[in-house]
Design an enzyme around this catalytic site. Sequence first.
Site, PDB file in Angstrom:
ATOM      1  N   HIS A  43      -9.776   2.505   0.449  1.00 58.09           N
ATOM      2  CA  HIS A  43      -8.353   2.185   0.485  1.00 58.09           C
ATOM      3  C   HIS A  43      -7.977   1.548  -0.854  1.00 58.09           C
ATOM      4  O   HIS A  43      -8.178   0.365  -1.065  1.00 58.09           O
ATOM      5  CB  HIS A  43      -8.056   1.231   1.644  1.00 58.09           C
ATOM      6  CG  HIS A  43      -6.593   0.992   1.844  1.00 58.09           C
ATOM      7  ND1 HIS A  43      -5.647   1.343   0.905  1.00 58.09           N
ATOM      8  CD2 HIS A  43      -5.916   0.458   2.871  1.00 58.09           C
ATOM      9  CE1 HIS A  43      -4.447   1.014   1.353  1.00 58.09           C
ATOM     10  NE2 HIS A  43      -4.574   0.476   2.548  1.00 58.09           N
ATOM     11  N   CYS A  62       0.801  -1.222   0.000  1.00 56.57           N
ATOM     12  CA  CYS A  62       0.000   0.000   0.000  1.00 56.57           C
ATOM     13  C   CYS A  62       0.836   1.274   0.000  1.00 56.57           C
ATOM     14  O   CYS A  62       0.273   2.374   0.007  1.00 56.57           O
ATOM     15  CB  CYS A  62      -0.982  -0.027   1.162  1.00 56.57           C
ATOM     16  SG  CYS A  62      -2.077  -1.449   1.026  1.00 56.57           S
ATOM     17  N   HIS A  91      -2.438   8.290   6.023  1.00 49.91           N
ATOM     18  CA  HIS A  91      -2.855   7.004   5.458  1.00 49.91           C
ATOM     19  C   HIS A  91      -4.273   6.713   5.947  1.00 49.91           C
ATOM     20  O   HIS A  91      -5.098   6.246   5.184  1.00 49.91           O
ATOM     21  CB  HIS A  91      -1.863   5.929   5.896  1.00 49.91           C
ATOM     22  CG  HIS A  91      -2.036   4.612   5.204  1.00 49.91           C
ATOM     23  ND1 HIS A  91      -2.032   4.493   3.829  1.00 49.91           N
ATOM     24  CD2 HIS A  91      -2.203   3.355   5.686  1.00 49.91           C
ATOM     25  CE1 HIS A  91      -2.200   3.212   3.508  1.00 49.91           C
ATOM     26  NE2 HIS A  91      -2.311   2.509   4.603  1.00 49.91           N
TER      27      HIS A  91
END
Lengths: 102, 699
Positions: free
Chosen positions: B305, B138, B270
């Site tokens: 996400h 990620c 994040h």
Amino acid sequence: MREDMMKAIARREEVVSGVRQVLIEGLGVRRAPDEIDPDAPLFGTGLGLDSVDAVELVVGLEAKFGVHFAQGYMHRRLLRTVGTLADAVIAVLDAPRGPDAA
Amino acid sequence: MKSTSDPAPRAAVGITGIGAVSSVGLGASLLEGALDGSLDGIRAIERFSTEGFQSHLGAMVPGFDGRGDGDLALDFALLAAREALAHAHAKIDGRPGRIGLVLGASFGEPDTRLARLTERLAGALGIAGPRVTVATACTSSSNAVGLGKDMLDADAADVILAGGTDVLTPELFAGFHALGVLGARPCAPYSRDFGTTLGEGAGFVVLERVPDARRRGADVLGLVLGYGLSCDAYHATSPDPTGAGVARAIRFALSDAGVTRESVGYVNAHGTGTDANDAAEVKGIDSALGAASLPVSSSKSFLGHAQGAAGILELLVTLLALRAQKLPPTTRLEGLRRGAPADPVPAPRAHAFDVALTLNAAFAGANSAIVLGTANARLDETSGARDVPSRPVFVAGLAALAGGLTDIAAIAGRILSGERIERRAGECDVSRDLPRAEPRGLDPSTRFAATTSARALADGGVAVSGELRDRVGVIAAATACSAASCEEFRVSIERRGLASLNANAFSRLVLNAPTGAAARLLSLRGPASTLSTGRGGGLVAVAYAASLLCRGPLDVMLGLGFDEVGGGTGDPDGAEGAGALALTLARGPVRLASWVVGAPGGAGDGDGARATVDAALGPRSASEIDLVLSDGPVPFEGARVVDLGSILGDAPSACGAIACAVAAHLVRAGGLRRVLVATRGGGASAALLFESEREGARA
């Protein structure tokens, strides 16, 4: 010793052995079965399992014993040792109205 | 990524074009909606069934629900890349070899080489310059932007298209579900409800050196001032709860950008919505930046996400925010949870700021921080354009694993005699090199990576402990996910169904899993990254490690490459093994005299490999080179060229790293003065020159 008590002990032994098998075969714990103390902690400093292993452990036990743990049943206390896991499995196996009643 | 003999001022790197495909639709301009808080890309998943799962939500790209997910990652990437190039008016037909591509991608299809996606994208766009795939789960696309900036600093290209792409597949959805991180309700970072919502999409920025951009009259939309990477060295999927890894990435980034922490006016976090991530991240931000009133928001509340594309999409939101001088809110805020930022930006508002940070964190403990500035950021003159001192880099230690051999002298002997080496690496026992490691859950790739890294550090006498842990990092090249872990994952789905898949195996289906595990086992908390270029990847990893070491503040960087064969799809010449170099600034007998990455080999004028080799030789003539090690044909005349490909087999990522270890060994062992290691690539050509310090070769 009474016969039903003997039976219960033998059965618990069997379940404990199954739980150890899941740890060794399913989670790759590198120990001989009798080196896994039924009362030693599985997580943290014990066998070193972690939260991801917990998921795998529950799924592995369900497959091994053909049971289904209701959501939220496998809380932290039951995941503590091989012994507590065996008790949890037995409780579900013995639950009168199927596993979801546990 | 090139060593420079003359320290030249680094030109600031600017963004001249943007493109995006996201859950809010096609087009980067749609992301401007974030600035009035009107975006929401989260809805019920329709592309695949979510029956049997406790969550049914996704942040899916609209308009693709009727499609299989076969080529979606490429389709998203093409749409976003074309938009970014058109926006920048970057002419590919001009000098295609001077346009590079750095693509961040996360979960590849098991058993396929992730770099293939990058090659297909480059082919469709006509990009002939260096192409690198960054695969750090990620943080992939944010790391890709940072590496793209480095490649411009090193003059590996004139234009870099950097970004990422990812698709939400049923397997990914099920994997995150098994990990227990998906929320039944939409992702709401910092709010009462815990849990994340997965998304997908693609995004790109066109990066150019600002003087080049101004010369051609291009608009500079903003500046990439610097970036930082770090590794938690804590756990495969859980973040370090202290947030120390996030804080290290921020400190590296501020140091790289040459800006003070006080100048940071906004942080795009994040902020996945999970308890573990958000609490740790806020601690890290507080510890590194210390300003209690700093606005911190998460864009995942409307973009979901997007995994490998998360970093770039969030960077684009941040860039638009800088341009509009307006803050994007964390939407859906309801009942602030404990550990939330002091100012989570509950509603959009005007804000005067010149510098912003975007943060990402990933599986395998990877963290990234990017420092963005407005196009005319009023910063002191050192910012974004400071001198990079040319610092000599030395090889402290080395190690290789090939065909069951771990003795470098034996491997070098076989290579010099041209004797074929076994394709399989054989049993790789971690207990010898990592006596305290719990071998459970370590797939062959991880064993190769960890043991070879451990031996390279031990060979160099580097004992990683205390504060040194923060100053040692690892850059690895990998080709595909571990075949053994892919198989374990596949079998668990076959036997138990998607909803009960093996979460442990799932966590190993990212290319950077072995790198992260090696970092964890060895306590390497400095920068960590994993990249792929197909053939020659190991050389690019060592070059990247050297380049980061020079910028510091670091003591040791490992450059690593590994491959694992297995599964039914491998080609018969597929080989496995690993190589590692421990690089340091402390003087030693072997100097890494130059490292150059450039456009891949081709014929005639477009032969990037020849230019790369020439640049690595610098003022030296070919006759001063004693030996050349390569992984296929390379354009070099004047010394013996040994092709390791015919000896080791096809180990795209390991081969170059093994060649570097052998080259450094041959120089250190005393016999050879200069050994060049070169590849045509793959996605990029690379050449590294190892030189003996004994011969006074420092001229």
